[in-house]
Enzyme design. Sequence first.
Site: not given
Length: 454
Positions: A164, A234
């Site tokens: 994480d 993106c």
Amino acid sequence: MSNFLPNELINRLNEEPEFNMQAFLKVHENEQKISSIRVNPAKLPDPTSVLSISERVPWCDRGYFLDKRPIYTLDPLYHAGAYYSQEASSMFLAFAVQSLGLDTKPLLALDLCAAPGGKSTLLQTYLSEDSLLVSNEIIKARANILEENSMKWGGVNVVVTNNDPVSFGRLPGFFDLLVVDAPCSGSGMFRKDHDAIDEWSEANVKLCADRQRRILADTIGSLKTDGYLFYSTCSYSREENEEIVNWLIEEFDLTSIALDPPAEWAITTTKANDVSGYRFYPHEVKGEGFFFAVLQKKGEQSTFSRKKIKSEKNNAPKEELRKWMNDEGLYGFLHNDQLHAFPKKYELELEFMQKILYLKNAGTRLGKWTGRELIPSHDLALSTRVRQDIAGVELDQETALQFLRKENLDATINDSGKTGWLLVRYQGVNLGWIKALPNRINNYYPKELRISNL
């Protein structure tokens, strides 16, 4: 196609200065398929002789557009890590590295959200050989893919982790470069991935922006003073792009760093209050939607003592390292029964990371050490540091595909008559190992990587 683009996104894009909505809609209607690859210069210095190349990607000197998309599964060079299929816009990372001179000095770099491995393999190529790259992925299944692609690229100065992002906060002031290609709403992929259209919503944009803030807040402390942050998505949404950059500057004492891409590349520069970002639109560039920004940490970052940790006795067989690899600047260590090679320069950094992170792999895994001999691994075969004088056999394409399917191979391929461990090669690039016996060949291609019949 354009009728299915979300109206909320269209309305927001129309607010962008000088945005050509008609051209944007038209390029989505055409749905042109663009194939681009980035070559591994350590394995394929001249791709023009083996790939159908149309032109170079302007912002990446190792990136190329192809005349037509090949069937990658049927190309042994693809499996050997000679090239990587990567969307062209995201290769802009190479231009940023070179523009800032980060390819000329040793760095500790973290690619935080690295799977499947496009940016990490790019960094393996563009960072200096004296650098160390940590490639991380939080999702276990995707971390396995990242490890595979990193292994194929062949670098020894790479650590693959499965953590994480919050874990990296326990390494304050550790990295010179932090690359965060953040999970996002994916609107830049609409032309390429129709499923992303159905999943998009303003609520999901907000959810992604919140997640991006958490990821960045958890890891920004691991960046040294004067270190660089490369942030990308993106997505076309300002909430995930420019607004995140502004938030970083306000909250963490970062400053925006401007790049200078040539005007003919048609990359859109967004500027406001000395903050620079770079947008790639598919109607302007030969690529998909992408956002990229560079920031530099100016605030004073505390770090931790780098005193050497008392380590266990190293029982790794040094002579085996020298027997199988170019071992200059490397040292060996055993993890369980696996022999690894790793840059000696970063031995202490590896020890720190082992105390804090879950490491999937570090350096090059040479193979299993039985106490008397080494059973070489596939990682070693694809390493760019494997010894060039190890005996091998050159295969034609049909036989190479048989090897990749882990089929039985005819003993006649070993026309030298040598026995023992041999590298198999295709067009001079290593594919893996066989063990040659007097009357047969044992195929040691990993069963989990074998390709299917098409």
